[in-house]
Design a protein around this motif. Structure first.
Motif, PDB file in Angstrom:
ATOM      1  N   UNK B 185      -4.985 -72.098   1.544  1.00 15.72           N
ATOM      2  CA  UNK B 185      -5.358 -73.485   1.799  1.00 15.72           C
ATOM      3  C   UNK B 185      -6.271 -73.589   3.016  1.00 15.72           C
ATOM      4  N   UNK B 186      -5.958 -72.854   4.079  1.00 11.73           N
ATOM      5  CA  UNK B 186      -6.816 -72.874   5.258  1.00 11.73           C
ATOM      6  C   UNK B 186      -8.189 -72.284   4.946  1.00 11.73           C
ATOM      7  N   UNK B 187      -8.210 -71.221   4.182  1.00 12.56           N
ATOM      8  CA  UNK B 187      -9.489 -70.631   3.781  1.00 12.56           C
ATOM      9  C   UNK B 187     -10.318 -71.652   3.011  1.00 12.56           C
ATOM     10  N   UNK B 188      -9.634 -72.406   2.149  1.00 12.87           N
ATOM     11  CA  UNK B 188     -10.308 -73.453   1.377  1.00 12.87           C
ATOM     12  C   UNK B 188     -10.840 -74.542   2.301  1.00 12.87           C
ATOM     13  N   UNK B 195      -7.984 -75.464  -2.881  1.00 18.46           N
ATOM     14  CA  UNK B 195      -7.181 -74.254  -2.732  1.00 18.46           C
ATOM     15  C   UNK B 195      -7.278 -73.386  -3.990  1.00 18.46           C
ATOM     16  N   UNK B 196      -7.207 -74.015  -5.152  1.00 19.21           N
ATOM     17  CA  UNK B 196      -7.338 -73.278  -6.415  1.00 19.21           C
ATOM     18  C   UNK B 196      -8.608 -72.448  -6.439  1.00 19.21           C
ATOM     19  N   UNK B 197      -9.700 -73.073  -6.051  1.00 19.78           N
ATOM     20  CA  UNK B 197     -10.970 -72.367  -6.097  1.00 19.78           C
ATOM     21  C   UNK B 197     -11.059 -71.248  -5.067  1.00 19.78           C
ATOM     22  N   UNK B 198     -10.401 -71.436  -3.923  1.00 19.04           N
ATOM     23  CA  UNK B 198     -10.378 -70.359  -2.925  1.00 19.04           C
ATOM     24  C   UNK B 198      -9.628 -69.161  -3.512  1.00 19.04           C
ATOM     25  N   UNK B 199      -8.495 -69.419  -4.129  1.00 14.79           N
ATOM     26  CA  UNK B 199      -7.693 -68.356  -4.748  1.00 14.79           C
ATOM     27  C   UNK B 199      -8.492 -67.638  -5.834  1.00 14.79           C
ATOM     28  N   UNK B 200      -9.069 -68.429  -6.716  1.00  9.36           N
ATOM     29  CA  UNK B 200      -9.853 -67.900  -7.828  1.00  9.36           C
ATOM     30  C   UNK B 200     -11.011 -67.035  -7.333  1.00  9.36           C
ATOM     31  N   UNK B 201     -11.789 -67.582  -6.401  1.00  8.05           N
ATOM     32  CA  UNK B 201     -12.975 -66.888  -5.908  1.00  8.05           C
ATOM     33  C   UNK B 201     -12.581 -65.611  -5.166  1.00  8.05           C
ATOM     34  N   UNK B 202     -11.507 -65.710  -4.392  1.00  4.58           N
ATOM     35  CA  UNK B 202     -11.002 -64.559  -3.653  1.00  4.58           C
ATOM     36  C   UNK B 202     -10.631 -63.431  -4.620  1.00  4.58           C
TER      37      UNK B 202
END
Lengths: 233, 233
Positions: B185-188, B195-202
């Motif tokens: 979430x912080x990365x997002x 947050x979903x997209x941060x997880x996905x992209x990561x």
DNA sequence: AATAAAATATGCTTTTAAACATCCGGTCGC
DNA sequence: GCGACCGGATGTTTAAAAGCATATTTTATT
């Protein structure tokens, strides 16, 4: 340039008035390192990557400061109005310019030579603190702007830009027309959107009677509604 | 707090080392207006809207400074690292805070009382100029960041954030693992995405062997490729 | 005045990322 | 030990804005 007959003395006094707490000898020092020039609409004042030569002041006219982004898409990061400084950030940070300044209309700009100013700042804490304060304020604007440009939807971004332009340049005598005449492209580059979407959204506002359009002339008919769109749209 | 046994003297010296050209009597003045406190992970140091009480310095730990945007979506505007100041912008601009500071891990923060510092600055042009320079640099970062967050695509934004975190906090002894452990979430919130997209992209980067993931541990396997994604993605 | 070039307008298509919906695994409190 | 909760992961749907195409109007140039 000479035939434009710039009143350097008036310009000098106007620029100095922006500095507070200037000692007489400091003022004379500035006078000796002060130049004025006439800039035509569309001309570039400085470019991204160039070394800052001094403190630039806009005496007359309007100037946009923009950065070229991904795929040649420009983002306007600042709009300068007279009498006010611009292009100083890079100089104080000891960096090259990271943005380009272009005159939006025929303008008169003055320059105080870099080293001259820095020397004065080294001993004038009051003046230095004054500039520090401006930079802190601007950084706040920039942070707010980042949130706006990233999180608001198109309508909200454009509405905010129109209000920003009104607050920056004021209104014509009719108390409605924004006192700056930007191309749709510049409006788009200010609001982080494509030119098409700026045009579309603008005519949307027009249909909703929030604004009235006449070429580049933008009349704010319903400032309250525009504000609501900016804050909730 | 007392049981944490903070070494105030060491903290004081470390903070003063950040100031250049400090006169002995100025240093003593600061000592008299200097406080330290222990902050637990997740605790708020100051909140958006509050009046700045002084200059805050991070002596140990990590702190995120974020702004709540549209619909409760946060944007991280700054990541503080030791030993360094934060929360000074509002104080210098004579405004209330426009962002919230939260400790990302157990931290030690020190505060120099507002009026004490302003008094010193009024007479110490060198020090004032030094801070002015920092603000000018930060404003440059902020402008660059605006372009990134508005114009780069998701992959480019996240890649840049990872590189930013590496540059800010450095790497572990393995020379690959980023020395900060943020939630997705912080990365997002740092990269302007959900947050979903941060997880996905990561996990996308992971599949491409650009990074390696182990919980919040992020290992940069191919810095060059990450850089390319940041600049062209 | 004629022509070219730039700016504006508008419709249609495609892409991107947000929104939503589960699902999984670990941790905390009772 | 159980359920609640949180962070993480992943698939599907939906909406927003970009991209593209094409007129039309305005402005500049010869």
């Amino acid at each position: 340039m000479a035939h434009h007959n710039i009143d350097i003395q008036s310009a000098f006094e106007a620029v100095c008035a922006l500095f507070h707490n200037l000692q007489p000898h400091e003022k004379e020092k500035i006078r000796a390192n002060f130049t004025c020039s006439y800039i035509k609409r569309g001309e570039i004042i400085f470019r991204d990557g160039e070394i800052p030569t001094g403190l630039v002041c806009l005496y007359k006219g309007k100037v946009k400061i923009f950065k070229e982004g991904v795929g040649g898409r420009d983002q306007i990061v600042r709009m300068a109005k007279p009498v006010g400084f611009f292009g100083y950030r890079a100089m104080f940070a000891d960096e090259n310019h990271i943005a380009t300044a272009e005159a939006l209309e025929d303008s008169i700009i003055c320059t105080i030579e870099r080293d001259c100013l820095l020397e004065i700042l080294k001993t004038n804490a009051d003046l230095t603190f004054h500039i520090l304060k401006s930079l802190a304020t601007e950084l706040g604007f920039s942070n707010n702007r980042t949130i706006t440009l990233t999180q608001k939807h198109i309508r909200g971004r454009l509405a905010e830009s129109l209000l920003f332009l009104r607050d920056t340049y004021g209104l014509e005598d009719d108390e409605q027309t924004i006192k700056v005449y930007l191309s749709r492209e510049d409006l788009a580059n200010l609001s982080n959107m494509t030119t098409s979407n700026a045009i579309r959204t603008l005519s949307g506002f027009c249909n909703e009677s929030v604004i009235e359009l006449d070429g580049r002339r933008i009349k704010i008919l319903d400032a309250y509604k525009l504000d609501r769109i900016s804050n909730l749209g």
